[in-house]
Design a protein around this motif. Structure first.
Motif, PDB file in Angstrom:
ATOM      1  N   ALA A  91     -22.152  28.506 111.301  1.00 26.65           N
ATOM      2  CA  ALA A  91     -21.793  28.331 112.764  1.00 26.65           C
ATOM      3  C   ALA A  91     -20.983  26.903 112.893  1.00 26.65           C
ATOM      4  O   ALA A  91     -21.394  26.044 112.557  1.00 26.65           O
ATOM      5  CB  ALA A  91     -22.921  28.351 113.751  1.00 26.65           C
ATOM      6  N   THR A  92     -19.984  27.141 113.941  1.00 24.62           N
ATOM      7  CA  THR A  92     -19.368  25.702 114.542  1.00 24.62           C
ATOM      8  C   THR A  92     -19.876  25.184 115.648  1.00 24.62           C
ATOM      9  O   THR A  92     -19.847  25.901 116.709  1.00 24.62           O
ATOM     10  CB  THR A  92     -17.951  25.717 114.298  1.00 24.62           C
ATOM     11  N   SER A  93     -20.258  24.003 115.668  1.00 24.19           N
ATOM     12  CA  SER A  93     -20.737  23.377 117.062  1.00 24.19           C
ATOM     13  C   SER A  93     -19.555  23.282 118.032  1.00 24.19           C
ATOM     14  O   SER A  93     -18.388  23.116 117.578  1.00 24.19           O
ATOM     15  CB  SER A  93     -21.173  22.090 116.580  1.00 24.19           C
ATOM     16  N   VAL A  94     -20.120  22.890 119.258  1.00 20.98           N
ATOM     17  CA  VAL A  94     -19.022  22.627 120.352  1.00 20.98           C
ATOM     18  C   VAL A  94     -18.331  21.562 119.967  1.00 20.98           C
ATOM     19  O   VAL A  94     -17.136  21.503 120.399  1.00 20.98           O
ATOM     20  CB  VAL A  94     -19.728  22.787 121.659  1.00 20.98           C
ATOM     21  N   THR A  95     -19.201  20.566 119.674  1.00 21.72           N
ATOM     22  CA  THR A  95     -18.263  19.338 119.444  1.00 21.72           C
ATOM     23  C   THR A  95     -17.167  19.352 118.459  1.00 21.72           C
ATOM     24  O   THR A  95     -16.047  18.889 118.531  1.00 21.72           O
ATOM     25  CB  THR A  95     -19.329  18.314 118.959  1.00 21.72           C
ATOM     26  N   GLN A  96     -17.398  20.103 117.197  1.00 17.13           N
ATOM     27  CA  GLN A  96     -16.471  20.175 116.374  1.00 17.13           C
ATOM     28  C   GLN A  96     -15.343  21.322 116.753  1.00 17.13           C
ATOM     29  O   GLN A  96     -14.139  20.861 116.692  1.00 17.13           O
ATOM     30  CB  GLN A  96     -17.044  20.890 115.057  1.00 17.13           C
ATOM     31  N   LEU A  97     -15.684  22.418 117.728  1.00 10.36           N
ATOM     32  CA  LEU A  97     -14.658  22.904 118.302  1.00 10.36           C
ATOM     33  C   LEU A  97     -13.829  22.384 119.187  1.00 10.36           C
ATOM     34  O   LEU A  97     -12.455  22.287 119.022  1.00 10.36           O
ATOM     35  CB  LEU A  97     -15.144  24.239 119.162  1.00 10.36           C
ATOM     36  N   CYS A  98     -14.285  21.229 119.818  1.00 15.05           N
ATOM     37  CA  CYS A  98     -13.328  20.317 120.948  1.00 15.05           C
ATOM     38  C   CYS A  98     -12.570  19.561 120.169  1.00 15.05           C
ATOM     39  O   CYS A  98     -11.620  19.148 120.517  1.00 15.05           O
ATOM     40  CB  CYS A  98     -14.489  19.696 121.769  1.00 15.05           C
ATOM     41  N   GLN A  99     -13.302  19.033 118.827  1.00 18.09           N
ATOM     42  CA  GLN A  99     -12.318  18.079 118.180  1.00 18.09           C
ATOM     43  C   GLN A  99     -11.294  18.554 117.713  1.00 18.09           C
ATOM     44  O   GLN A  99     -10.238  18.086 117.346  1.00 18.09           O
ATOM     45  CB  GLN A  99     -13.304  17.421 116.918  1.00 18.09           C
ATOM     46  N   GLN A 100     -11.438  19.867 117.013  1.00 20.66           N
ATOM     47  CA  GLN A 100     -10.364  20.672 116.384  1.00 20.66           C
ATOM     48  C   GLN A 100      -9.065  21.203 117.402  1.00 20.66           C
ATOM     49  O   GLN A 100      -7.992  20.891 117.329  1.00 20.66           O
ATOM     50  CB  GLN A 100     -10.849  21.923 115.920  1.00 20.66           C
ATOM     51  N   GLU A 101      -9.769  21.309 118.912  1.00 20.65           N
ATOM     52  CA  GLU A 101      -8.761  21.533 119.787  1.00 20.65           C
ATOM     53  C   GLU A 101      -7.965  20.404 120.081  1.00 20.65           C
ATOM     54  O   GLU A 101      -6.801  20.505 120.283  1.00 20.65           O
ATOM     55  CB  GLU A 101      -9.590  22.157 120.914  1.00 20.65           C
ATOM     56  N   ALA A 102      -8.665  19.269 120.071  1.00 20.32           N
ATOM     57  CA  ALA A 102      -7.842  18.075 120.547  1.00 20.32           C
ATOM     58  C   ALA A 102      -6.782  17.726 119.504  1.00 20.32           C
ATOM     59  O   ALA A 102      -5.914  17.275 119.602  1.00 20.32           O
ATOM     60  CB  ALA A 102      -8.793  16.870 120.683  1.00 20.32           C
ATOM     61  N   PHE A 103      -7.274  17.966 118.062  1.00 17.93           N
ATOM     62  CA  PHE A 103      -6.397  17.551 117.047  1.00 17.93           C
ATOM     63  C   PHE A 103      -5.074  18.442 117.188  1.00 17.93           C
ATOM     64  O   PHE A 103      -4.080  17.899 117.081  1.00 17.93           O
ATOM     65  CB  PHE A 103      -6.977  17.907 115.780  1.00 17.93           C
ATOM     66  N   TYR A 104      -5.408  19.687 117.288  1.00 21.65           N
ATOM     67  CA  TYR A 104      -4.331  20.660 117.249  1.00 21.65           C
ATOM     68  C   TYR A 104      -3.229  20.650 118.527  1.00 21.65           C
ATOM     69  O   TYR A 104      -2.016  20.597 118.242  1.00 21.65           O
ATOM     70  CB  TYR A 104      -4.639  22.061 117.251  1.00 21.65           C
ATOM     71  N   ASP A 105      -3.890  20.157 119.573  1.00 20.95           N
ATOM     72  CA  ASP A 105      -3.042  19.748 120.916  1.00 20.95           C
ATOM     73  C   ASP A 105      -2.247  18.707 120.508  1.00 20.95           C
ATOM     74  O   ASP A 105      -1.023  18.600 121.184  1.00 20.95           O
ATOM     75  CB  ASP A 105      -3.836  19.649 122.263  1.00 20.95           C
ATOM     76  N   ARG A 106      -2.849  17.546 119.754  1.00 17.97           N
ATOM     77  CA  ARG A 106      -2.122  16.505 119.485  1.00 17.97           C
ATOM     78  C   ARG A 106      -0.849  16.706 118.615  1.00 17.97           C
ATOM     79  O   ARG A 106       0.410  16.191 118.544  1.00 17.97           O
ATOM     80  CB  ARG A 106      -2.810  15.180 119.001  1.00 17.97           C
ATOM     81  N   TYR A 107      -1.017  17.281 117.339  1.00 17.71           N
ATOM     82  CA  TYR A 107      -0.062  17.596 116.314  1.00 17.71           C
ATOM     83  C   TYR A 107       0.647  18.864 116.277  1.00 17.71           C
ATOM     84  O   TYR A 107       1.604  18.792 115.454  1.00 17.71           O
ATOM     85  CB  TYR A 107      -0.581  17.164 115.045  1.00 17.71           C
ATOM     86  N   SER A 108       0.165  20.010 117.185  1.00 17.73           N
ATOM     87  CA  SER A 108       0.936  21.238 116.908  1.00 17.73           C
ATOM     88  C   SER A 108       2.222  21.072 117.878  1.00 17.73           C
ATOM     89  O   SER A 108       2.527  20.315 118.716  1.00 17.73           O
ATOM     90  CB  SER A 108      -0.028  22.296 117.329  1.00 17.73           C
ATOM     91  N   ALA A 109       2.940  22.355 117.648  1.00 15.62           N
ATOM     92  CA  ALA A 109       4.057  22.466 118.463  1.00 15.62           C
ATOM     93  C   ALA A 109       3.507  23.211 119.748  1.00 15.62           C
ATOM     94  O   ALA A 109       3.179  24.391 119.451  1.00 15.62           O
ATOM     95  CB  ALA A 109       5.122  23.222 117.845  1.00 15.62           C
ATOM     96  N   ILE A 110       3.754  22.958 121.004  1.00 13.10           N
ATOM     97  CA  ILE A 110       3.292  23.585 122.071  1.00 13.10           C
ATOM     98  C   ILE A 110       4.380  23.977 122.669  1.00 13.10           C
ATOM     99  O   ILE A 110       5.198  23.159 123.363  1.00 13.10           O
ATOM    100  CB  ILE A 110       2.424  22.772 123.108  1.00 13.10           C
TER     101      ILE A 110
END
Length: 263
Positions: free
Chosen positions: A42-61
Motif C-alpha cells: 500500500a502507498t501512503s497518502v504522503t507518498q502519493l502527495c509527493q509523487q503528485e507534486a513531483f510529476y506536476d513539477r517535471y511533467s508536461a501539462i
C-alpha cells in the motif's frame, strides 16, 4: 495485441543512442518517487502527495503548454486532513520556475511505474536499433526528440485545459515504430501472443506494428474502452504517424546488410 520480444533484422553498427536512451530512462526512473512503489504494498497518502507534486513539477501539462505559462497553484507534496476527516494533498503557489517547453523534454524520460517503464523500453529495444542504423546516430536522436515533442504538443492542443500530467517516452517511441514499419515492413519479429497462451510466433513487422497502431487509434477515437488507466493514446497516434512520414524519404535508400530482399 501481441508482445514483440526480438526482431531478426541485423544492424551494421552498434546502436549507442538507443542504448543510451534506455539507460537514461532507467536511471531517471530509479531516482523518481514512483520507483519506490512496486504496486504490491500500500502507498501512503504522503507518498502519493509527493509523487503528485513531483510529476506536476517535471511533467508536461497540457494547460501549461497551450498557454506557455506554469500553473498558478500546484500540489505542494504535503498531506493534510480537511473537514470531516478527509485526507488530501495541499495545493499552493509553486515554489519553482517552470519552463513549459522544457517540461516536454523532462517528461519524455519520466514514467509512472515499473510496467510503464518496462513496456516502453521493450519496444525501444526491439525496434530502435534498426531505425538508428538507417538514420544514423545524430539524426536518430533528433528524430526521437521531434516525435516526442510533436506528440506532446498535439495532445496538449486537443486537451488545452487539462492539468493532468503527461509523462512517458511513448510518443517518441511511437515515432520509432512508425519509421520501422515504413522502412522494414517485411522484417520478421518474434512476438508473444497472449490469447494463444503466450506462444512465440515469428510475425511480419507490418502485422505487429499495424495491430499496435490500430489499437491506439481505436482507443484514442473513443471506439473502445481500455482498462490501462489514463493513457495518452492520441500522443501515440501522432508520434507513429509523424515517424512514418519522416521515414518515407528513406525507403529508396540501400537497406542494411542482411535485410531480406525479394527477388
Amino acid at each position: 495485441m501481441v508482445i514483440p520480444v526480438h526482431d531478426v533484422l541485423p544492424v551494421r553498427r552498434t546502436p549507442w543512442v538507443t542504448y543510451a536512451l534506455i539507460a537514461i530512462n532507467v536511471v531517471v526512473f530509479l531516482l523518481t518517487p514512483a520507483a519506490r512503489s512496486t504496486g504490491v504494498q500500500a502507498t501512503s497518502v504522503t507518498q502519493l502527495c509527493q509523487q503528485e507534486a513531483f510529476y506536476d513539477r517535471y511533467s508536461a501539462i497540457p494547460a501549461e503548454l497551450t498557454h506557455d505559462q506554469q500553473l498558478a497553484r500546484v500540489p505542494t507534496g504535503t498531506a493534510a486532513v480537511g473537514r470531516g476527516g478527509a485526507v488530501g494533498c495541499l495545493v499552493g503557489p509553486p515554489s519553482y520556475h517552470k519552463i513549459p517547453a522544457l517540461s516536454v523534454l523532462y517528461a519524455m524520460f519520466l514514467h509512472g511505474g515499473w510496467l510503464h517503464l518496462l513496456g516502453n523500453m521493450l519496444f525501444l529495444w526491439v525496434f530502435g536499433n534498426n531505425v538508428e542504423d538507417r538514420l544514423g546516430r545524430v539524426r536518430f536522436a533528433l528524430f526521437y526528440l521531434v516525435c516526442g515533442y510533436a506528440a506532446a504538443y498535439v495532445f496538449a492542443l486537443a486537451n488545452a485545459n487539462s492539468t493532468q500530467p503527461l509523462i512517458g517516452a511513448s510518443g517518441a517511441i511511437a515515432g520509432v515504430l512508425g519509421a520501422y514499419l515504413v522502412l522494414y515492413p517485411r522484417a520478421r519479429v518474434w512476438s508473444l501472443v497472449p490469447f494463444l497462451l503466450f506462444i512465440p510466433l515469428r510475425l511480419p513487422a507490418w502485422l505487429v506494428l499495424g495491430m499496435w497502431f490500430v489499437l491506439q487509434w481505436v482507443y484514442s477515437a473513443g471506439y473502445a474502452v481500455s482498462d490501462a488507466g489514463s493513457v495518452a493514446y492520441l500522443a501515440h497516434v501522432v508520434g507513429f504517424v509523424l515517424g512514418a512520414l519522416l521515414a518515407i524519404p528513406l525507403r529508396g535508400r540501400r537497406p542494411p546488410v542482411g535485410y531480406p530482399v525479394r527477388r
